[in-house]
Design a protein around this motif. Structure first.
Motif, PDB file in Angstrom:
ATOM      1  N   ASP A  49       0.829  -1.208   0.000  1.00 28.69           N
ATOM      2  CA  ASP A  49       0.000   0.000   0.000  1.00 28.69           C
ATOM      3  C   ASP A  49       0.860   1.254   0.000  1.00 28.69           C
ATOM      4  O   ASP A  49       0.404   2.327  -0.406  1.00 28.69           O
ATOM      5  N   LEU A  50       2.095   1.115   0.448  1.00 27.46           N
ATOM      6  CA  LEU A  50       3.003   2.249   0.542  1.00 27.46           C
ATOM      7  C   LEU A  50       3.935   2.341  -0.664  1.00 27.46           C
ATOM      8  O   LEU A  50       4.059   3.389  -1.283  1.00 27.46           O
ATOM      9  N   VAL A  51       4.597   1.232  -1.001  1.00 29.59           N
ATOM     10  CA  VAL A  51       5.616   1.287  -2.057  1.00 29.59           C
ATOM     11  C   VAL A  51       5.063   0.928  -3.422  1.00 29.59           C
ATOM     12  O   VAL A  51       5.638   1.308  -4.453  1.00 29.59           O
ATOM     13  N   GLY A  52       3.974   0.162  -3.478  1.00 29.12           N
ATOM     14  CA  GLY A  52       3.417  -0.271  -4.749  1.00 29.12           C
ATOM     15  C   GLY A  52       3.541  -1.777  -4.903  1.00 29.12           C
ATOM     16  O   GLY A  52       4.052  -2.482  -4.029  1.00 29.12           O
ATOM     17  N   THR A  53       3.088  -2.278  -6.034  1.00 25.96           N
ATOM     18  CA  THR A  53       3.084  -3.724  -6.247  1.00 25.96           C
ATOM     19  C   THR A  53       3.098  -4.024  -7.741  1.00 25.96           C
ATOM     20  O   THR A  53       2.952  -3.122  -8.587  1.00 25.96           O
ATOM     21  N   GLU A  54       3.285  -5.297  -8.069  1.00 31.60           N
ATOM     22  CA  GLU A  54       3.210  -5.743  -9.457  1.00 31.60           C
ATOM     23  C   GLU A  54       1.795  -6.229  -9.755  1.00 31.60           C
ATOM     24  O   GLU A  54       1.208  -6.976  -8.981  1.00 31.60           O
ATOM     25  N   ILE A  55       1.246  -5.792 -10.880  1.00 33.69           N
ATOM     26  CA  ILE A  55      -0.090  -6.185 -11.311  1.00 33.69           C
ATOM     27  C   ILE A  55       0.040  -7.068 -12.549  1.00 33.69           C
ATOM     28  O   ILE A  55       0.731  -6.705 -13.519  1.00 33.69           O
ATOM     29  N   TYR A  56      -0.612  -8.222 -12.521  1.00 30.05           N
ATOM     30  CA  TYR A  56      -0.568  -9.126 -13.676  1.00 30.05           C
ATOM     31  C   TYR A  56      -1.573  -8.670 -14.727  1.00 30.05           C
ATOM     32  O   TYR A  56      -2.745  -8.390 -14.420  1.00 30.05           O
ATOM     33  N   LEU A  57      -1.108  -8.565 -15.970  1.00 25.82           N
ATOM     34  CA  LEU A  57      -1.959  -8.169 -17.090  1.00 25.82           C
ATOM     35  C   LEU A  57      -2.254  -9.401 -17.932  1.00 25.82           C
ATOM     36  O   LEU A  57      -1.381  -9.875 -18.694  1.00 25.82           O
ATOM     37  N   PRO A  58      -3.441  -9.980 -17.813  1.00 26.30           N
ATOM     38  CA  PRO A  58      -3.740 -11.236 -18.531  1.00 26.30           C
ATOM     39  C   PRO A  58      -3.703 -11.080 -20.049  1.00 26.30           C
ATOM     40  O   PRO A  58      -3.414 -12.037 -20.765  1.00 26.30           O
ATOM     41  N   GLN A  59      -3.992  -9.865 -20.562  1.00 26.81           N
ATOM     42  CA  GLN A  59      -4.003  -9.682 -22.006  1.00 26.81           C
ATOM     43  C   GLN A  59      -2.630  -9.920 -22.612  1.00 26.81           C
ATOM     44  O   GLN A  59      -2.486 -10.538 -23.675  1.00 26.81           O
ATOM     45  N   SER A  60      -1.596  -9.444 -21.934  1.00 30.85           N
ATOM     46  CA  SER A  60      -0.232  -9.575 -22.455  1.00 30.85           C
ATOM     47  C   SER A  60       0.566 -10.660 -21.749  1.00 30.85           C
ATOM     48  O   SER A  60       1.654 -11.024 -22.192  1.00 30.85           O
ATOM     49  N   GLY A  61       0.035 -11.164 -20.638  1.00 36.43           N
ATOM     50  CA  GLY A  61       0.753 -12.175 -19.888  1.00 36.43           C
ATOM     51  C   GLY A  61       1.980 -11.639 -19.176  1.00 36.43           C
ATOM     52  O   GLY A  61       2.907 -12.403 -18.873  1.00 36.43           O
ATOM     53  N   ILE A  92      10.394  -3.401  -5.478  1.00 31.92           N
ATOM     54  CA  ILE A  92       9.081  -3.928  -5.842  1.00 31.92           C
ATOM     55  C   ILE A  92       9.306  -5.141  -6.735  1.00 31.92           C
ATOM     56  O   ILE A  92       9.889  -5.020  -7.826  1.00 31.92           O
ATOM     57  N   GLY A  93       8.890  -6.316  -6.248  1.00 28.21           N
ATOM     58  CA  GLY A  93       9.032  -7.517  -7.050  1.00 28.21           C
ATOM     59  C   GLY A  93      10.460  -7.836  -7.445  1.00 28.21           C
ATOM     60  O   GLY A  93      10.720  -8.306  -8.561  1.00 28.21           O
ATOM     61  N   GLY A  94      11.399  -7.554  -6.572  1.00 26.00           N
ATOM     62  CA  GLY A  94      12.794  -7.866  -6.859  1.00 26.00           C
ATOM     63  C   GLY A  94      13.524  -6.815  -7.672  1.00 26.00           C
ATOM     64  O   GLY A  94      14.717  -6.965  -7.948  1.00 26.00           O
ATOM     65  N   THR A  95      12.841  -5.750  -8.047  1.00 25.12           N
ATOM     66  CA  THR A  95      13.460  -4.659  -8.810  1.00 25.12           C
ATOM     67  C   THR A  95      13.546  -3.419  -7.927  1.00 25.12           C
ATOM     68  O   THR A  95      12.607  -3.103  -7.188  1.00 25.12           O
ATOM     69  N   THR A  96      14.674  -2.727  -8.014  1.00 24.20           N
ATOM     70  CA  THR A  96      14.887  -1.523  -7.210  1.00 24.20           C
ATOM     71  C   THR A  96      14.531  -0.281  -8.018  1.00 24.20           C
ATOM     72  O   THR A  96      14.951  -0.148  -9.171  1.00 24.20           O
ATOM     73  N   PHE A  97      13.776   0.610  -7.401  1.00 24.42           N
ATOM     74  CA  PHE A  97      13.355   1.844  -8.060  1.00 24.42           C
ATOM     75  C   PHE A  97      13.826   3.040  -7.247  1.00 24.42           C
ATOM     76  O   PHE A  97      13.566   3.109  -6.041  1.00 24.42           O
ATOM     77  N   PRO A  98      14.525   3.998  -7.874  1.00 24.26           N
ATOM     78  CA  PRO A  98      14.945   5.196  -7.135  1.00 24.26           C
ATOM     79  C   PRO A  98      13.755   6.103  -6.849  1.00 24.26           C
ATOM     80  O   PRO A  98      12.796   6.163  -7.636  1.00 24.26           O
ATOM     81  N   LEU A  99      13.812   6.794  -5.741  1.00 23.64           N
ATOM     82  CA  LEU A  99      12.776   7.751  -5.384  1.00 23.64           C
ATOM     83  C   LEU A  99      13.128   9.128  -5.943  1.00 23.64           C
ATOM     84  O   LEU A  99      14.303   9.410  -6.215  1.00 23.64           O
ATOM     85  N   PRO A 100      12.135   9.999  -6.134  1.00 29.20           N
ATOM     86  CA  PRO A 100      12.415  11.304  -6.736  1.00 29.20           C
ATOM     87  C   PRO A 100      13.265  12.185  -5.829  1.00 29.20           C
ATOM     88  O   PRO A 100      13.367  11.949  -4.622  1.00 29.20           O
ATOM     89  N   ALA A 101      13.875  13.187  -6.426  1.00 24.97           N
ATOM     90  CA  ALA A 101      14.657  14.174  -5.660  1.00 24.97           C
ATOM     91  C   ALA A 101      14.000  15.542  -5.812  1.00 24.97           C
ATOM     92  O   ALA A 101      13.670  15.938  -6.930  1.00 24.97           O
ATOM     93  N   PRO A 102      13.803  16.268  -4.723  1.00 25.57           N
ATOM     94  CA  PRO A 102      14.050  15.838  -3.350  1.00 25.57           C
ATOM     95  C   PRO A 102      12.989  14.847  -2.872  1.00 25.57           C
ATOM     96  O   PRO A 102      11.882  14.803  -3.391  1.00 25.57           O
ATOM     97  N   PHE A 103      13.379  14.054  -1.880  1.00 25.71           N
ATOM     98  CA  PHE A 103      12.459  13.108  -1.262  1.00 25.71           C
ATOM     99  C   PHE A 103      12.512  13.319   0.240  1.00 25.71           C
ATOM    100  O   PHE A 103      13.582  13.264   0.837  1.00 25.71           O
ATOM    101  N   LEU A 104      11.354  13.584   0.811  1.00 23.82           N
ATOM    102  CA  LEU A 104      11.302  13.926   2.231  1.00 23.82           C
ATOM    103  C   LEU A 104      10.119  13.237   2.878  1.00 23.82           C
ATOM    104  O   LEU A 104       8.987  13.342   2.391  1.00 23.82           O
ATOM    105  N   VAL A 105      10.383  12.504   3.953  1.00 23.40           N
ATOM    106  CA  VAL A 105       9.318  11.898   4.755  1.00 23.40           C
ATOM    107  C   VAL A 105       9.038  12.811   5.940  1.00 23.40           C
ATOM    108  O   VAL A 105       9.941  13.166   6.701  1.00 23.40           O
TER     109      VAL A 105
END
Length: 331
Positions: free
Chosen positions: A89-101, A142-155
């Motif tokens: 819910d926070l970082v995101g997830t992988e969605i399966y697309l049945p049309q393209s597999g 996400i799903g074994g892949t690393t994604f950089p966060l935008p700059a600046p990034f502040l929590v």
């Protein structure tokens, strides 16, 4: 007292900082009072440090963050932390697309410049761990892949100090990732009257003016790093932090039984960076002892942990930090 003469540097900054004053004014057009909160949020922005806001409900913590985001035209996401929140819910997830597999990555709200983690201590450990990776590494997996966060990034996280039922106290490792912890108090009577005039209407609070950009914030950070810090003041910062660990070595024997453990080296680094940002906000090219003392409570209060004996006598971390600032000698 350390000298404020800066060899080879002007006493005032030779860069334009007028936009910072405009930014404070723009936030002040919406937010009544809370100047200290706004200043510490700006220090967090200028140093790239995350900020923890603690206060009872209704003190405009969320409004301050969203207003600041509007004023700098930043991407803003608010996440209400709850016991049933999942890391996806926070970082995101992988969605399966049945049309393209194939799988498609749906990015979560953490992919914003400003992430407001509302009531952060209500989420379970797995969610806090996912947030911790983003705070520390500026990236998420996400799903074994690393994604950089935008700059600046502040929590910018909030927590309620009163209602503790159903909460998950933040572990020390995560608390230490917050550069600053700002404790908010109630407004005085004059400020509350102004709040009534501005907020007691069905149209809601006014919108903030856009007076700055994210590019200006990023361009300002090297200038903050260039603010001069005298060697004697560096030594003062180190003494302050070491006094939280071994107070007896600094003649503070009465504090030794009150401190369970003190601040980490990350506190030393943060204290220097925050002091430089404080001087920058004041338009100065050098740090004074006053800058260090001004930011020290926000840097140290969540990193100095009182003992049970201290809590039994009503001595909290703020009281300990105040005594350290009074007793540790300024050069």
């Amino acid at each position: 007292m350390a000298s404020t003469e800066v060899p080879g540097a002007e006493r005032q900054l030779d860069v334009d900082t007028a936009w910072l004053r405009d930014l404070v004014d723009a936030v002040g057009d919406v937010l009544v009072g809370q100047r200290d909160l706004v200043e510490h949020l700006l220090i967090g922005l200028l140093t790239g440090g995350h900020v923890l806001l603690e206060g009872v409900p209704g003190l405009a913590k969320s409004l301050a963050v969203s207003t600041l985001a509007e004023a700098v035209d930043a991407n803003f996401a608010r996440v209400q932390f709850t016991p049933d929140l999942l890391p996806s819910d926070l970082v995101g997830t992988e969605i399966y697309l049945p049309q393209s597999g194939t799988f498609e990555v749906r990015r979560g709200p953490i992919f914003a410049n400003f992430v407001l983690a509302d009531e952060i201590n209500r989420a379970p450990a797995k969610v806090q761990s996912a947030l911790l990776e983003g705070m520390q590494e500026r990236q998420v997996s996400i799903g074994g892949t690393t994604f950089p966060l935008p700059a600046p990034f502040l929590v910018l996280a909030t927590q309620n100090p009163v209602e503790q039922e159903g909460t998950y106290p933040l572990p020390e490792a995560q608390l230490d990732r917050f550069a600053l912890k700002v404790v908010l108090d109630y407004p005085d009577q004059e400020e509350e009257l102004a709040i009534l005039d501005r907020m007691a209407r069905t149209s809601g609070p006014p919108k903030a003016r856009r007076v700055a950009t994210l590019e200006q914030l990023l361009e300002a950070q090297p200038h903050v790093d260039a603010v001069h810090l005298d060697t004697r003041l560096k030594q003062y910062v180190v003494r302050l932090v070491h006094a939280t660990r071994r107070p007896a070595e600094f003649g503070l024997d009465e504090l030794a039984p009150l401190i369970q453990y003190g601040a980490s080296p990350r506190a030393t680094i943060t204290l220097v960076m925050a002091a430089r940002a404080s001087a920058f906000l004041a338009g100065r090219a050098f740090v004074t002892p006053g800058d260090i003392k001004h930011v020290a409570p926000a840097v140290l209060r969540h990193r100095v942990h009182p003992t049970f004996e201290a809590e039994a006598t009503g001595t909290d971390s703020d009281a300990i930090v105040r005594r350290l600032l009074e007793r540790v000698e300024v050069p």
